[in-house]
Design an enzyme around this catalytic site. Structure first.
Site, PDB file in Angstrom:
ATOM      1  N   ASP A 201       0.816  -1.206   0.000  1.00 40.57           N
ATOM      2  CA  ASP A 201       0.000   0.000   0.000  1.00 40.57           C
ATOM      3  C   ASP A 201       0.850   1.255   0.000  1.00 40.57           C
ATOM      4  O   ASP A 201       1.786   1.386   0.797  1.00 40.57           O
ATOM      5  CB  ASP A 201      -0.913  -0.006   1.235  1.00 40.57           C
ATOM      6  CG  ASP A 201      -1.774   1.232   1.329  1.00 40.57           C
ATOM      7  OD1 ASP A 201      -2.656   1.389   0.474  1.00 40.57           O
ATOM      8  OD2 ASP A 201      -1.549   2.041   2.252  1.00 40.57           O
ATOM      9  N   GLU A 262      13.685 -15.390  -1.416  1.00 43.77           N
ATOM     10  CA  GLU A 262      14.103 -16.579  -0.653  1.00 43.77           C
ATOM     11  C   GLU A 262      13.143 -17.745  -0.842  1.00 43.77           C
ATOM     12  O   GLU A 262      13.485 -18.891  -0.544  1.00 43.77           O
ATOM     13  CB  GLU A 262      14.156 -16.241   0.850  1.00 43.77           C
ATOM     14  CG  GLU A 262      15.219 -15.233   1.242  1.00 43.77           C
ATOM     15  CD  GLU A 262      15.073 -14.816   2.706  1.00 43.77           C
ATOM     16  OE1 GLU A 262      14.181 -15.377   3.408  1.00 43.77           O
ATOM     17  OE2 GLU A 262      15.827 -13.921   3.149  1.00 43.77           O
TER      18      GLU A 262
END
Length: 516
Positions: A201, A262
């Site tokens: 956001d 990751e």
């Protein structure tokens, strides 16, 4: 040809949870309610859902004021409910994205409650604190999106703190590596639960600068008008000169991206941003090692766009991002009036043409390069609700500037599902709902429309099924620049094995797409 990642062509269905489906009769939508409607969403043929904030929050800005980033607001359910939702969604082939609000939190978050106590506590520098000027005034001329100064006085510290939105939404200090690391751990918490991506956001409001802060420059040639950006003081400044979109933001973005990388499964980071030059900002935020894509506001113009405006918005974006999936298009979301209403006047159309226009816009945005976001109710051609009584308004932005400006409640009223269920259209069986249900929406209730041949829902579902079989749309993100006439947009989508000529006629409100 390199295989595209899922998010490079995804159609993402945005859910505003407070208004989607109530499962416990309190008049507020919730996570179990969303779970019961996943079949409806999956049958539409979208690829992912994006759920607006459901974290613990005092709801001053309805979830965008987070008091705990690693839990669920009891109004919306529990972590167990979330786990059940994500398992059910994945079982139906839907990716799950969630909102994260990195720029600010609630003043009820334990981080801020500690920080505001003194200048020497462990969280003292987790927020932007600044001494007053010699005359006691705020350190800069920065204004809040929601009205008033962007600085509020804290007597315990004898300092001002920064808030780009409400005073109850203090801005986090991303110049502090501990803040960045806290958000990296938040990302891992949700990725470990199976989340496929984040919609980040207002990333342009993340602030990683340090005092002394600079003043914003005035916007040259500002003119009064009828739109929010032509009336409210905030829009009289050039914010990218000091307050927003500053280079130091990228340290946080790059650190967050490393966490996403990751994980297996191509986790997706989509950033919402705006700016004095939104395309330049998008290029900066999607440079290698940063966000995968940005959520583009060019088609979300508050007053709508005529055909020339649509052409300009699309062609400007294509010039910068052709050949990539670094852009997400949308015509509607929880912050702007619904496109089925907003776009009528600029295109010279009447309300009786609302359904045909909505279907055309849906086909257009999902024929462009990159991903696209469909806001709940667009698949039903729901109208914007502009008759909410002032005493029932909830949006703090709208309440501040009403009655001249109605805010964002107009696009946030509850979804309706069965016209015959009850007076709330099956959204809830509570005595009242958090926002009033719009009676005109009952004629286009979701489950009714999904069963009605020829509805916008059914025609869009057919289009998305066809789209998934087109190499030019699914195996490449290449298109010619838009050519337009007074009432028509034309462009080609191209891949190694297929070229498509796409015509969108805003006079007949029809789309034609054919191989060339």
């Amino acid at each position: 040809m390199t295989e595209l990642k899922w998010w490079e062509t995804a159609v993402i269905y945005q859910i505003y949870p407070r208004s989607f489906q109530d499962s416990n009769s309190d008049g507020i939508g919730d996570l179990p309610g969303i779970t019961t409607r996943l079949e409806y969403i999956a049958n539409l043929g979208v690829d992912a859902i994006w759920i607006s904030p459901f974290y613990p929050s005092p709801q001053k800005d309805f979830g965008y004021d987070v008091s705990d980033y690693c839990d669920i607001n009891p109004e919306y359910g529990s972590l167990a409910d979330f786990d059940a939702l994500i398992a059910r969604a994945h079982g139906r082939g839907l990716k799950v994205m969630i909102d994260i609000v990195p720029g600010h939190c609630s003043d009820q978050h334990i981080w801020f409650e500690e920080s505001r106590q003194s200048r020497d506590n462990p969280k003292a520098d987790w927020f932007h604190w600044a001494d007053p000027l010699a005359d006691g005034s705020a350190p800069t001329n920065w204004l809040s999106f929601f009205g008033g100064r962007a600085w509020t006085w804290e007597p315990r510290r004898q300092q001002y703190y920064l808030h780009n939105f409400l005073p109850s939404q203090p801005n986090l200090n991303h110049a502090n590596p501990n803040v960045i690391e806290a958000f990296r751990q938040i990302a891992r918490f949700w990725f470990d639960r199976g989340v496929d991506g984040f919609r980040m956001d207002a990333v342009h409001t993340v602030n990683a600068d340090t005092a002394p802060y600079r003043d914003n420059l005035p916007k040259p040639n500002f003119k009064l008008g009828s739109l929010p950006q032509e009336q409210q003081p905030f829009f009289r400044q050039l914010h990218d000169s000091a307050q927003l979109n500053q280079p130091a933001i990228q340290n946080f973005i790059e650190a967050f991206r490393k966490v996403a990388d990751e994980y297996d499964g191509d986790r997706f980071l989509m950033g919402e941003l705006h700016g004095d030059d939104p395309v330049l900002a998008s290029e900066t935020f999607t440079a290698p090692g940063r966000l995968h894509a940005t959520y583009n506001f060019n088609l979300l113009e508050w007053a709508g766009l005529d055909v020339a405006g649509l052409e300009k918005a699309i062609s400007t974006a294509i010039e910068a991002f052709n050949g990539t999936g670094r852009l997400t298009f949308a015509f509607s979301n929880h912050d702007v009036p619904r496109s089925a209403t907003r776009q009528l006047a600029p295109l010279g159309l009447g309300e009786e043409q609302q359904e045909a226009l909505q279907l055309l816009l849906l086909k257009l945005e999902t024929s462009l390069i990159g991903s696209a976001c469909v806001y709940q109710g667009e698949e039903l051609a729901l109208s914007d609700v502009q008759d909410i009584p002032l005493d029932q308004m909830q949006d703090p932005w709208g309440i501040e500037f009403a009655p001249v400006f109605l805010g964002r409640d107009t696009c946030r009223t509850p979804m309706v599902w069965r016209r015959s269920d009850n007076k709330w259209g099956g959204f809830s069986d509570a005595a009242s709902t958090w926002l009033p249900v719009a009676e005109p929406h009952l004629a286009r209730a979701g489950l009714d429309e999904a069963e009605r041949p020829g509805s916008v829902y059914c025609q869009f579902a057919e289009f998305l099924a066809w789209r998934k079989k087109q190499p030019a749309m699914m195996r490449a993100n290449n298109m010619t620049l838009v050519a337009s006439g007074p009432k028509e947009l034309v462009f080609d989508r191209m891949s190694e094995t297929q070229n498509l000529r796409c015509r969108f006629d805003f006079e007949t409100l029809t789309a034609s797409i054919a191989e060339i």
